[in-house]
Design an enzyme around this catalytic site. Structure first.
Site, PDB file in Angstrom:
ATOM      1  N   LEU A 136      -6.526  10.904 -11.323  1.00 34.21           N
ATOM      2  CA  LEU A 136      -7.198  11.996 -10.633  1.00 34.21           C
ATOM      3  C   LEU A 136      -8.620  11.561 -10.329  1.00 34.21           C
ATOM      4  O   LEU A 136      -9.229  10.821 -11.110  1.00 34.21           O
ATOM      5  CB  LEU A 136      -7.249  13.253 -11.511  1.00 34.21           C
ATOM      6  N   ASP A 137      -9.156  12.017  -9.204  1.00 37.82           N
ATOM      7  CA  ASP A 137     -10.561  11.746  -8.893  1.00 37.82           C
ATOM      8  C   ASP A 137     -11.444  12.294 -10.011  1.00 37.82           C
ATOM      9  O   ASP A 137     -11.072  13.258 -10.697  1.00 37.82           O
ATOM     10  CB  ASP A 137     -10.971  12.435  -7.579  1.00 37.82           C
ATOM     11  N   ARG A 138     -12.623  11.716 -10.158  1.00 39.37           N
ATOM     12  CA  ARG A 138     -13.568  12.179 -11.186  1.00 39.37           C
ATOM     13  C   ARG A 138     -13.795  13.693 -11.098  1.00 39.37           C
ATOM     14  O   ARG A 138     -13.800  14.406 -12.109  1.00 39.37           O
ATOM     15  CB  ARG A 138     -14.919  11.464 -11.025  1.00 39.37           C
TER      16      ARG A 138
END
Length: 239
Positions: free
Chosen positions: A70-72
Site C-alpha cells: 500500500l502507498d505510504r
C-alpha cells in the site's frame, strides 16, 4: 485464530487483524511505509512485523514475506505471508483476490458508478500517468460506485481489478475528481490531515486451507466525516 499479540514491537496505529502459521493480516495506518525506501529503512510495516514475529530475537528463524503493498498515505488491509510457499501461492492467485477500497474525492461525479480503464506508465520522476498506447503502459482497470455525497465531496467504494502503482489516485485525477489529501495527483489548494484512501477489505483463498477468507476494517473517521458520516455493513473477519 487471533492470538494475544505483543504490541511492544508494533508502531502506533498498526493493528493485527488475523494471524496463523501462514498469514499475517494487518490494518496499516496512513503515513507508514509498507517496505523500506532509500530514504527510510526502519520505520516500515515490514520491519515492525519482522520484529514482531521474531519477538526481539535476531536468531529467530521466523520471518514474513511481502505479498502486496500500500502507498505510504493509504491506510487499511495489508497481507503478509509467514512462509515463502504461502507468499508464492498468494501472489500466483492475486488476480483472483477481491480487493475493495474506499476513497473520498473532490466534487460530485457525473456518472455515479462505472469503470475506468487505461494503460499506466511511470516517469523518471516517479509520477504515474495514463497513456493510450498499450505498448507504453500496463493495462489498469478500476470499478467505482458513489456511496454518499456532501456539498464538496463524494465517498466511493472501489473494486480494484488490477493493482498498479498509484492506480486509483491516477484514474480519479484523470476523471477530474482527485482524492482528498492527494498532494501528488490532486493539486491541493488546502491541506488535509491525511489522504482519503483506505484499503477496506480483502477476500482471498487461504494458501493451504483452500478456504475463502475475508478481512475487513472500519472506514476511518476522517473520511466519513467529510461526507457527514456513513455506516457500512461489516464483514465478519476470519477467526
Amino acid at each position: 485464530m487471533n492470538p494475544k499479540t505483543n504490541t511492544r514491537f508494533l508502531p502506533k496505529g498498526l493493528h493485527i487483524i488475523y494471524e496463523d502459521r501462514d498469514l499475517l493480516v494487518v490494518d496499516k495506518p496512513a503515513g507508514l511505509l509498507t517496505i523500506a525506501t532509500e530514504s527510510e529503512k526502519s520505520k516500515t510495516a515490514y520491519a515492525s512485523l519482522m520484529d514482531y514475529v521474531k519477538k526481539g530475537s535476531e536468531r529467530s528463524k521466523h520471518r514474513i514475506f511481502i505479498v502486496h503493498r500500500l502507498d505510504r498515505d493509504t491506510s487499511g488491509i495489508l497481507v503478509f505471508a509467514k512462509t515463502e510457499t504461502a507468499k508464492q501461492t498468494l501472489q500466483d492467485n492475486w488476480d483472483k483476490t477481491k480487493k475493495t477500497y474506499v476513497a473520498v474525492t473532490h466534487g460530485h461525479w457525473k456518472e455515479k458508478q462505472g469503470t475506468i480503464k487505461s494503460y499506466l506508465t511511470e516517469s523518471k520522476a516517479h509520477r504515474v500517468y495514463s497513456v493510450d498506447d498499450p505498448k507504453e503502459g500496463k493495462y489498469s482497470e478500476t470499478k467505482y460506485k458513489v456511496l454518499k455525497e456532501s456539498n464538496l465531496y463524494s465517498l466511493l467504494e472501489i473494486d480494484l481489478i488490477t493493482g498498479r502503482k498509484n492506480q486509483i489516485r491516477v484514474h480519479f485525477a484523470d476523471k477530474g475528481y482527485p482524492i482528498v489529501g492527494d498532494t501528488k495527483y490532486g493539486n491541493q489548494t488546502r491541506s488535509y490531515p491525511r489522504m482519503a484512501l483506505h484499503s477496506l477489505s480483502i477476500t482471498l483463498t487461504h494458501p493451504f486451507q483452500k478456504k475463502s477468507f475475508s478481512f475487513t476494517t472500519n472506514i476511518p473517521n476522517f473520511m466519513t466525516g467529510l461526507v457527514g458520516g456513513y455506516e457500512m455493513e461489516r464483514i465478519q473477519n476470519a477467526t
